[in-house]
Design an enzyme around this catalytic site. Sequence first.
Site, PDB file in Angstrom:
ATOM      1  N   THR A 125       1.141  -1.057   0.009  1.00  0.00           N
ATOM      2  CA  THR A 125       0.039   0.115  -0.091  1.00  0.00           C
ATOM      3  C   THR A 125       0.758   1.240   0.123  1.00  0.00           C
ATOM      4  O   THR A 125       1.854   1.291   0.456  1.00  0.00           O
ATOM      5  CB  THR A 125      -1.167   0.022   1.220  1.00  0.00           C
ATOM      6  OG1 THR A 125      -0.139  -0.174   2.523  1.00  0.00           O
ATOM      7  CG2 THR A 125      -1.865  -1.069   0.923  1.00  0.00           C
ATOM      8  N   ASP A 126       0.434   2.227  -0.499  1.00  0.00           N
ATOM      9  CA  ASP A 126       1.187   3.546  -0.893  1.00  0.00           C
ATOM     10  C   ASP A 126       0.882   4.542   0.309  1.00  0.00           C
ATOM     11  O   ASP A 126       0.115   4.095   1.110  1.00  0.00           O
ATOM     12  CB  ASP A 126       0.880   4.339  -2.183  1.00  0.00           C
ATOM     13  CG  ASP A 126       1.187   3.310  -3.438  1.00  0.00           C
ATOM     14  OD1 ASP A 126       2.350   3.061  -3.227  1.00  0.00           O
ATOM     15  OD2 ASP A 126       0.464   3.147  -4.133  1.00  0.00           O
ATOM     16  N   LYS A 127       1.567   5.445   0.251  1.00  0.00           N
ATOM     17  CA  LYS A 127       1.505   6.640   1.367  1.00  0.00           C
ATOM     18  C   LYS A 127       0.166   7.136   1.636  1.00  0.00           C
ATOM     19  O   LYS A 127      -0.723   7.274   0.786  1.00  0.00           O
ATOM     20  CB  LYS A 127       2.457   7.937   1.169  1.00  0.00           C
ATOM     21  CG  LYS A 127       2.249   8.948   2.064  1.00  0.00           C
ATOM     22  CD  LYS A 127       3.321  10.312   1.522  1.00  0.00           C
ATOM     23  CE  LYS A 127       3.169  11.041   2.608  1.00  0.00           C
ATOM     24  NZ  LYS A 127       3.967  12.361   2.052  1.00  0.00           N
ATOM     25  N   VAL A 129      -2.498   5.231   2.780  1.00  0.00           N
ATOM     26  CA  VAL A 129      -3.492   4.140   2.424  1.00  0.00           C
ATOM     27  C   VAL A 129      -3.615   3.084   3.644  1.00  0.00           C
ATOM     28  O   VAL A 129      -2.513   2.845   4.086  1.00  0.00           O
ATOM     29  CB  VAL A 129      -3.081   3.275   1.256  1.00  0.00           C
ATOM     30  CG1 VAL A 129      -4.117   2.376   1.038  1.00  0.00           C
ATOM     31  CG2 VAL A 129      -3.066   4.356  -0.109  1.00  0.00           C
ATOM     32  N   ASP A 527      -0.615   8.399  -3.390  1.00  0.00           N
ATOM     33  CA  ASP A 527      -1.406   7.404  -4.173  1.00  0.00           C
ATOM     34  C   ASP A 527      -1.645   6.236  -3.184  1.00  0.00           C
ATOM     35  O   ASP A 527      -1.080   5.919  -2.317  1.00  0.00           O
ATOM     36  CB  ASP A 527      -0.286   6.864  -4.997  1.00  0.00           C
ATOM     37  CG  ASP A 527       0.193   7.804  -6.131  1.00  0.00           C
ATOM     38  OD1 ASP A 527       1.096   7.647  -6.803  1.00  0.00           O
ATOM     39  OD2 ASP A 527      -0.400   8.876  -5.824  1.00  0.00           O
TER      40      ASP A 527
END
Length: 528
Positions: A125-127, A129, A527
Amino acid sequence: MPSDASTGYVDDQPGDEAYKRGALYKQTKARRADYDSDKEAKRPCTEDSDVALAGTSEEKEARLPKRKVAVMVGYCGTGYHGMQYNPPNRTIEAELFEAFVKAGAISRANSTDLKKNGFMRAARTDKGVHAGGNVISLKLIIEDPAIKDKINEHLPPGIRVWGISRVNKAFDCRKLCGSRWYEYLLPTYSFIGPKPNTYLARTIEQCGEAASEKPDRDQESLDFWEAFRKAVDEKFTQEEQDAIVNYVAPSKEDFDENSGLYQKVKQYKQMENAHRRSYRVSSAKLARFREAMKQYLGPHNFHNYTLGKDFKDPSTVRFMKDITVSDPFVIGEMKTEWVSIKIHGQSFMLHQIRKMISMATLVARCNCSPERIAQSYGPQKINIPKAPALGLLLESPVYEGYNKRLLEFGYEPIDFRNYQKEMDTFKMVHIYDKIYKEEVDENVFNAFFNYIDAFNQVTGAQGEPTKSHDPAKIQLSIIDFLLPCSSSPQENASPEAQKAPETPAGDNTISAEQPKTATEVPTTQSDA
């Protein structure tokens, strides 16, 4: 051996003094010093030598075997630079790894490198999330029956370990994950049509006058904005309204919070915000959005829903197994209405879900046909904006197929349903509440859609296709794609509308992979 000249032999070996001055001697001396230092460190001290030896013996006896396990975790991504270990940035994996070491699940000897423990995650998972459930596989010392509780004691409240399950040595949580569930929380005011006099509103009006491919009349949104206009007329004079519309924020040095005009602008925005949050989506508008989301079911070419992928790239074909859109529900002091969208797919590409949500929401906002989404799977390049990362969370990976093999090997299946009650409580406190609060404080979704409504710049190549220019490679903006009747939006826009609007407040960062264009809009979140 003689060394004088009479013998015809000259000794070419350096003497002791010359040797000591040479580089080789210095290097040898340094190596001996290192050796002596290591030897000294390993030698037990003469005093209390029995204790030192006994300690060494006890450490060897206390060494416990590592077991391959699947660790089921949940976390709030706020404040972290994504899931994956990426020093010196603060990440979820860094927090977990540190907790494993402190709890004794990873020995000190293996505490410096994730690779030594076979660390792998099911979904990255991205920043920003979140994840209600995610899986990591690695080797841990799990002899202590209370190891899970000890790990949680060393974790912040926003990260939890739900369970630890033994798996076979060949288990890879990413490769053996059969599918994944994601959830996206969306305020229903996102479905309201664009505010009158914005570029998108004029484009829809223009298409409404066209003979074909026109969107359906969105009377619901027209009534909503008419009610707001009447409220504004009661509060402000026409002169005040004109001043508010034309207001330009002064520089920081000249800004006066107590100025009369600024206070009027502030009141106007508060009225608009309260009016927007009072919106309750109609069954017809919600049905259109649900129909739009259904267009994603099955296998499709999602090359337009990620970055840097070509239509012919086979990796862009992804299979969506199930999609559900909940009934609306009201949350928080501001009484904002939300819907929950859950997407079950075999796998997802970078930004795919956020772009899917954005496309379907814009279908509802423009009141155009949901079938337009099916045309986005063709070779035509479309620049689809990313919906804010704020509403996205990983629900859980699914190991339906591999769980059967685990049972055959005598292991427990990897099933998040065993921890559903704890997960629901955690999500409500550490994920949902933070999403709701941040949306109210920052107006994330309002800023995102207002930016799109006002931005009219066509991105990508423009002009007529030539022999050397494939028309499918001319990148369309999302508005030109959804509303093809607006063939030349720049020509029809007023000079004021042709100016790019300001970036939403609180966001001045544009990443290298996301240029500041009409469709790749900077958002207040990163994202997913």
